[in-house]
Design an enzyme around this catalytic site. Structure first.
Site, PDB file in Angstrom:
ATOM      1  N   TYR A  27       6.509   6.832  -2.741  1.00 35.27           N
ATOM      2  CA  TYR A  27       5.145   6.204  -2.660  1.00 35.27           C
ATOM      3  C   TYR A  27       4.195   6.385  -3.553  1.00 35.27           C
ATOM      4  CZ  TYR A  27       7.147   5.741   2.203  1.00 35.27           C
ATOM      5  OH  TYR A  27       8.094   5.399   3.233  1.00 35.27           O
ATOM      6  N   HIS A  39       9.273  -3.802  -6.196  1.00 37.07           N
ATOM      7  CA  HIS A  39       8.192  -4.569  -5.901  1.00 37.07           C
ATOM      8  C   HIS A  39       6.906  -3.403  -6.022  1.00 37.07           C
ATOM      9  CE1 HIS A  39       7.941  -2.330  -2.237  1.00 37.07           C
ATOM     10  NE2 HIS A  39       9.114  -2.516  -1.750  1.00 37.07           N
ATOM     11  N   ARG A  68       6.690  -9.345  -0.253  1.00 34.81           N
ATOM     12  CA  ARG A  68       6.178  -8.698  -1.285  1.00 34.81           C
ATOM     13  C   ARG A  68       7.094  -8.276  -2.573  1.00 34.81           C
ATOM     14  NH1 ARG A  68       8.382  -5.520   2.768  1.00 34.81           N
ATOM     15  NH2 ARG A  68      10.037  -3.933   2.275  1.00 34.81           N
ATOM     16  N   ASP A  75      13.345  -0.068  -3.633  1.00 31.08           N
ATOM     17  CA  ASP A  75      13.805   1.241  -4.238  1.00 31.08           C
ATOM     18  C   ASP A  75      15.216   1.481  -3.660  1.00 31.08           C
ATOM     19  OD1 ASP A  75      12.598   1.508  -1.712  1.00 31.08           O
ATOM     20  OD2 ASP A  75      12.011   3.528  -1.894  1.00 31.08           O
TER      21      ASP A  75
END
Length: 440
Positions: free
Chosen positions: A43, A70, A155, A338
């Site tokens: 994050y 993204h 996204r 990811d």
């Protein structure tokens, strides 16, 4: 989707100081940013791990392959529900410890899944960076039109669109088109992770929570009756810090619950999640990267045999057509998640530490996910023509990666002969294909 006019006007997009530093293209700003910005694992916003190193004078880049996550987003629905559940333990109290006084007027106001303005900016900066690095008009190389793909979630597609707009703005050309690949169940997609028999393990994360969370809980549990916090609540508060800071473009009040040393523990929690869920620590993870790596080798060599023989995620309808899988471009850019980048780097052989320990972090480990696939993170594979023949070089978050552990004859500067790299990938994908079959 932003128009060209809006795109040109938005280069001065509003950002807070630390985010502006992290998105700087000139130097790594990690040491100048607050700890939560660089230690939030998956994050974290993108930041370069090292300054970009130009290839040796005897080499020039002939092909660039970018695998990019993204940009920064709101939390997923599952993560949002977890955070709201933890928040419920704090709300409605008459007294709070000083660190939690803000809860008297706090309101949770995050969206779900969608791309944030900060995430759009990450992708625009990346598109601008690629043009300046490989296609600047001061260079002799002609890049032509990049070939861009995106796994089909909103996204991801928006990130690809922002990248395309930024690149075209620098090139003074029309935005390159984007090929989208379905993420529906059963669809073949080399940019998507799907392994029903290999769900991520939470055991290691829980074990690490039991090590680092009690001291933080003790600092916060100074009210009567106590909140009843547990280790997962502490992790959720750290995630709130990261998500709210990115969404608000200002530091979330939840960041104040953590000390400097706490952030290294929070980061390791995320590292364990990705290592045992989608990386080297999961015996079925590498198989999820086979499709992309076969496509990468096909591009590097110009040989479609690698994709024709693939029995994993490759969409053969798309890859058999030169319009939807060309082999004549200088720049290829693929946007994904990811959880796909982790299997790809594991299959290639990057960041391969001794197995991570769930109670004793190795401070010298290479598996640091904020540097592997943060929001906007990218893996770049360069093909270079050198006086000594064709070579490859791999960069993660701009840091040149050592290839000696799997690419025979690799040099200290990160270069390895293309033929040696291809041979290593043939061996890796053969093993990965067997692992992939065990996923179903």
């Amino acid at each position: 989707m932003p128009s060209n006019t809006h795109h040109r006007a938005s280069w001065t997009a509003r950002t807070c100081t630390w985010l502006s530093l992290l998105l700087s293209l000139e130097v790594s700003a990690a040491e100048h940013a607050p700890s939560f910005a660089t230690h939030s694992a998956q994050y974290s916003p993108y930041f370069p791990s090292a300054p970009y190193q130009e290839p040796p004078p005897s080499c020039h880049v002939t092909q660039v392959n970018v695998l990019q996550r993204h940009g920064a987003r709101y939390p997923t629905l599952g993560a949002a529900l977890d955070m709201v559940s933890s928040l419920s333990k704090l709300q409605g109290r008459k007294s709070y410890p000083s660190e939690l006084e803000f809860m008297r007027s706090y309101k949770y106001n995050l969206g779900v899944n969608s791309l944030l303005p900060a995430g759009a900016l990450e992708s625009r900066q990346a598109g601008k960076e690629v043009f300046e690095r490989y296609c600047s008009r001061t260079r002799s190389d002609d890049c032509g039109e990049p070939f861009i793909r995106a796994s089909l979630s909103e996204r991801v597609v928006q990130s690809a669109s922002n990248w395309s707009l930024a690149f075209s703005y620098e090139a003074r050309s029309s935005p390159p088109p984007i090929l989208t690949i379905s993420e529906r169940i059963g669809a073949k997609n080399p940019l998507e992770n799907r392994c029903p028999n290999g769900p991520p393990s939470l055991k290691e994360q829980r074990e690490w929570q039991d090590v680092f969370a009690p001291s933080i809980i003790a600092r916060l549990e100074t009210v009567d009756p106590p909140f009843g916090l547990d280790g997962l609540d502490i992790v959720n508060f750290a995630h709130l810090c990261a998500f709210e800071s990115l969404a608000l473009e200002a530091t979330s009040p939840f960041c104040g619950l953590f000390r400097e040393e706490d952030w290294e523990a929070i980061e390791y929690h995320g590292d364990l999640s990705k290592y045992f869920g989608f990386g080297h620590g999961n015996p079925l993870a590498r198989g999820q990267g086979v499709g992309y790596v076969n496509e990468l080798v096909a591009r590097l060599t110009g040989d479609r045999t690698y994709i024709e023989q693939d029995t994993t995620q490759i969409n053969h309808t798309l890859d058999s057509d030169s319009a939807t899988f060309p082999l004549d471009r200088k720049i290829y850019v693929d946007f994904s998640h990811d959880n796909l980048i982790a299997p790809v780097v594991s299959l290639i052989g990057l960041f391969n530490d001794p197995p991570l320990n769930s109670t004793h972090p190795d401070p010298h480990r290479r598996w640091v996910f904020s540097e592997i696939a943060p929001f906007g993170g990218r893996l770049v594979v360069e093909r270079l023509s050198c006086s000594a023949g064709e070579h490859v070089r791999i960069l993660s978050s701009d840091a040149v990666q050592p290839l000696g552990s799997f690419c025979e004859g690799a040099l200290a500067n990160g270069l390895c002969r293309l033929s040696s790299f291809v041979k290593a990938m043939e061996m890796a994908t053969a093993i990965g294909t067997e692992e992939y079959r065990r996923c179903f």
